[in-house]
Design a protein around this motif. Sequence first.
Motif, short mmCIF file in Angstrom:
data_model
loop_
_atom_site.label_atom_id
_atom_site.label_comp_id
_atom_site.label_asym_id
_atom_site.label_seq_id
_atom_site.Cartn_x
_atom_site.Cartn_y
_atom_site.Cartn_z
N LYS A 55 0.84 -1.20 0.00
CA LYS A 55 0.00 0.00 0.00
C LYS A 55 0.87 1.25 0.00
CE LYS A 55 -3.92 2.15 2.39
NZ LYS A 55 -5.14 1.73 1.72
N GLU A 56 0.55 2.17 -0.88
CA GLU A 56 1.33 3.40 -0.98
C GLU A 56 0.46 4.60 -0.58
OE1 GLU A 56 3.24 3.90 -4.71
OE2 GLU A 56 4.41 2.04 -4.56
N TYR A 57 1.00 5.39 0.32
CA TYR A 57 0.34 6.62 0.75
C TYR A 57 1.40 7.50 1.41
CZ TYR A 57 0.34 4.10 5.21
OH TYR A 57 0.72 3.39 6.33
N ALA A 58 1.14 8.78 1.41
CA ALA A 58 2.10 9.71 2.00
C ALA A 58 2.04 9.65 3.52
CB ALA A 58 1.80 11.13 1.53
N VAL A 59 3.18 9.83 4.15
CA VAL A 59 3.23 9.93 5.61
C VAL A 59 2.42 11.14 6.05
CG1 VAL A 59 4.75 10.49 7.55
CG2 VAL A 59 5.42 8.73 5.90
N ASP A 60 1.53 10.94 7.00
CA ASP A 60 0.78 12.07 7.54
C ASP A 60 1.57 12.66 8.71
OD1 ASP A 60 -1.69 13.67 7.77
OD2 ASP A 60 -1.81 12.73 9.74
N PRO A 61 1.96 13.94 8.63
CA PRO A 61 2.83 14.52 9.66
C PRO A 61 2.24 14.43 11.07
CG PRO A 61 2.76 15.93 7.73
CD PRO A 61 1.72 14.88 7.53
N LEU A 62 3.14 14.21 12.02
CA LEU A 62 2.74 14.10 13.43
C LEU A 62 1.97 15.32 13.92
CD1 LEU A 62 5.84 12.81 15.45
CD2 LEU A 62 3.61 11.70 15.26
N ILE A 63 2.34 16.48 13.43
CA ILE A 63 1.78 17.74 13.90
C ILE A 63 1.26 18.54 12.71
CG2 ILE A 63 2.26 19.93 15.07
CD1 ILE A 63 2.38 17.46 16.87
N GLN A 64 0.09 19.11 12.88
CA GLN A 64 -0.44 20.06 11.91
C GLN A 64 -0.34 21.45 12.52
OE1 GLN A 64 -1.32 19.62 8.78
NE2 GLN A 64 -0.87 17.41 8.87
N VAL A 65 0.32 22.35 11.81
CA VAL A 65 0.57 23.69 12.32
C VAL A 65 0.53 24.67 11.15
CG1 VAL A 65 3.09 23.47 12.07
CG2 VAL A 65 2.15 25.08 13.75
N LYS A 66 0.13 25.89 11.40
CA LYS A 66 0.15 26.92 10.37
C LYS A 66 0.63 28.23 11.00
CE LYS A 66 -0.72 29.09 6.46
NZ LYS A 66 -0.17 30.41 6.90
N LEU A 67 1.68 28.81 10.40
CA LEU A 67 2.23 30.09 10.83
C LEU A 67 1.79 31.17 9.85
CD1 LEU A 67 5.89 28.95 11.61
CD2 LEU A 67 3.86 28.76 13.06
N ILE A 68 1.38 32.31 10.39
CA ILE A 68 1.01 33.42 9.53
C ILE A 68 2.23 33.86 8.72
CG2 ILE A 68 0.32 35.85 9.51
CD1 ILE A 68 -1.57 35.28 11.76
N GLY A 69 2.04 34.04 7.44
CA GLY A 69 3.12 34.40 6.53
C GLY A 69 3.53 33.26 5.63
N ASP A 70 3.27 32.02 6.07
CA ASP A 70 3.57 30.86 5.23
C ASP A 70 2.43 30.63 4.24
OD1 ASP A 70 5.89 30.51 6.58
OD2 ASP A 70 5.25 28.76 7.73
N ASP A 71 2.77 29.95 3.15
CA ASP A 71 1.76 29.66 2.14
C ASP A 71 0.70 28.72 2.70
OD1 ASP A 71 3.30 31.14 0.45
OD2 ASP A 71 4.12 29.42 -0.65
N TYR A 72 -0.52 28.93 2.23
CA TYR A 72 -1.62 28.04 2.60
C TYR A 72 -1.59 26.80 1.71
CZ TYR A 72 -3.34 31.85 5.46
OH TYR A 72 -3.44 32.82 6.41
N PRO A 73 -2.24 25.71 2.14
CA PRO A 73 -2.24 24.51 1.30
C PRO A 73 -3.06 24.73 0.04
CG PRO A 73 -3.72 24.25 3.18
CD PRO A 73 -2.96 25.51 3.41
N GLY A 74 -2.75 23.97 -0.98
CA GLY A 74 -3.49 24.04 -2.23
C GLY A 74 -4.57 22.99 -2.30
N GLY A 75 -4.92 22.62 -3.52
CA GLY A 75 -5.93 21.58 -3.70
C GLY A 75 -7.32 22.03 -3.30
N PHE A 76 -7.65 23.30 -3.53
CA PHE A 76 -8.98 23.85 -3.24
C PHE A 76 -9.31 23.78 -1.74
CE2 PHE A 76 -9.42 20.98 -7.07
CZ PHE A 76 -9.02 21.93 -8.00
N SER A 77 -8.31 23.94 -0.90
CA SER A 77 -8.52 23.65 0.52
C SER A 77 -8.86 24.84 1.39
CB SER A 77 -7.26 22.96 1.08
OG SER A 77 -6.14 23.82 0.95
N GLN A 78 -8.54 26.08 0.98
CA GLN A 78 -8.77 27.21 1.87
C GLN A 78 -10.24 27.33 2.24
OE1 GLN A 78 -6.73 30.87 2.41
NE2 GLN A 78 -5.77 30.67 0.40
N GLY A 79 -10.47 27.58 3.52
CA GLY A 79 -11.83 27.64 4.04
C GLY A 79 -12.38 26.29 4.43
N LYS A 80 -11.66 25.23 4.05
CA LYS A 80 -12.10 23.87 4.34
C LYS A 80 -11.14 23.17 5.29
CE LYS A 80 -13.70 19.76 1.83
NZ LYS A 80 -13.89 19.17 0.50
#
Length: 713
Positions: A55-80
Amino acid sequence: MPDIRLKRGISLLKQLLSEFTLNDMKLEYWMQPSSQQVGLLLLPVHLAEKVDVAKEYAVDPLIQVKLIGDDYPGGFSQGKTMRNSQSVLGFKYDSQYVMEDEKGKHIVTLLKNDRKHIIEHKLSYYPEFAACEVGTTFINQNTEAVQLEMLSSFSMGGMTPFRAGDTPASLVLHRMRSKWSNEGRLETLAIEDLQLEPSWAKFGVQSERFGQVGSMPVRGYFPWAAIEDTKMNIIWAAQLAHAASWQMEVYRRDDAICLSGGLADREFGHWVKTLKPNERLVSPKAYLTVAEGHIDQVAQRLTAIQAKALSRIPEVEKDLPIIFNEFCTTWGNPSHDNISNIAKKLEGKGITYLVIDAGWYIEEGKSWESNMGDWNVSPQLFPQGLEATIQEIRKNGLIPGIWFELETCGPLADSYARTEHLLHRDGIPITSGARRFWDFKDPYVVEYLTEKVIRFIQKYEFGYLKIDYNETIGIGCDGVESMGEGLRQQMEAVEAFLQKMQKEIPELVIENCSSGGHRLEPSMMGLTSMASFSDAHEELEIPIIAANLHRAILPRQSQIWAVLRKTDSLHRLTYSMVNTFLGRMCLSGDIYDLEEEQWKVIDEGIRFYKKISTIIKEGFSYRYGPTINSYRHPEGWQAVMRVSSDRSQVLVIFHTFGGHLPEQIDIQLPFDGTYVIDSIYSEDQQRIKLQEGMLVYHTQGEFHAAAVLLASV
């Protein structure tokens, strides 16, 4: 850096960093070499070798964090969703080490970015529990401040690792919905129904983000979720311990499902946090587990670890004593005369606490709902002073209790106008319905409530405190960098006040009530002896809600009311008393006016409860019966089996509701053993038989209840 090995020939997309066996769970930390991201996979030990290595899948990071100034995720994700932003990609694996102490094992994983920001992920395991405790600490070692707009407590991925591909028609999400007087309804949804299948091109991300915004953490949903692989009968489950805004996310971008949770982020919970140089932020704790079995079984692995916080519970609580709360007797109009009469009526009944509920502070022309906050004893209701009433309670062998809604002020109270000490939003005092809120970060408020509440309890020697809370602050308050952070700090300060109270009055029994069940989450439960299970005090759905809560809190902490009315038939009284066997017994109602025959039913119920209290305190629950659709108009039946820790005793609680009912209900014990009937609490004991390991209940019609105690031989 520790030695990194390949895992059973698996794809080079990820490598095994470390693995730990914790009783029946196996924890595997995986690394993606190209990104230096680390993820966590939980497995039942006995099924670890059944993982599909292809089975192939990407490692899901241990921590989810967002710092102001960094790029937001893509894939139609903002607001979601804010998961997997540039901030997450910037944190690389640094090191991992293990600490052990007399309590357990602690696995610490450090992640760093190139801006001198450190994230510490700490997973703790205690051998007596079948779940892990997880938390995150963000440390700013930069010379400049950093602004966070997302921080998770946990994130786990790889679900499900047992088959290649996107595993259609096999994964479901379990979560518990909740509203006032309708708490803990289990919702089970297929991943496909949530549109969490990966797209044909594996492009775009799918996320189901849910949670609660405000100071009632169990309003809408419990901070609890589980992912089940129905083909393998494996369930991964998580619970958050947080009294303010929180969120969980079920997330997918490839063939594996990920589950994360923590503080409600900027998009969901209006949260931004500024950390100055050398400051740190600790996330709410979370509890994780994985096991083979039914959702009820796996959920109780999470509730069991909540017992870790109960070492501070006063000695008087060890036998789960019975409470009498007079609210449904006086309806907010307690007085010296009626409380004294109640105390006399309860003498020798086997009840420990007599709680004076709302209204004891009423002033002329002011109702109990409008006068919270000043907390002056009513001279009209207690003309001899409260001392005389307390004396009467104790003279009749009862421990006195008192009600406070200490976080709020009512519109007719003087404190309502002390706006400089209340919470504001947009510079205006937050007024929610008929309540405003003290600012617990204000030293004046802590001093004021220390005098009005803590010193009051000490003066009158109350042994029991019911803390109610009947509104929500909402998105948050002024005074710090964001509304959500203002709310987080407010609730942190409220819990600090409870800790102060525990320290100053260690023998005090504290009840956690928030319009019944709006604060049934681990951080508040860990600071109190018990909680009101719901405000459905006199309703037919009580046993449904009470059974639901076995998945979320310990039954020993779930206070269930039986409101006794002079108009109640004997079978209605039996129904009400049996309800309380699903947790802690609390009585109220027309106790002056009950007939002798009615008292016999109640007295027998009290005796039965005392026999089963050890099973309520230490045990494991199984629910039987069809799904109940309407709670207000329930149809069908349910049975809850509670088994003592050593399996020497088994309690089975039957309830029938409306609609078509079977002539008999058969309950098979879920394990081997030989048992006999020890005692029965029922209108007609002849309707219950034990036949070759099968407990048979011949039903009596709609809205009847019975309880059976079995003993091993």
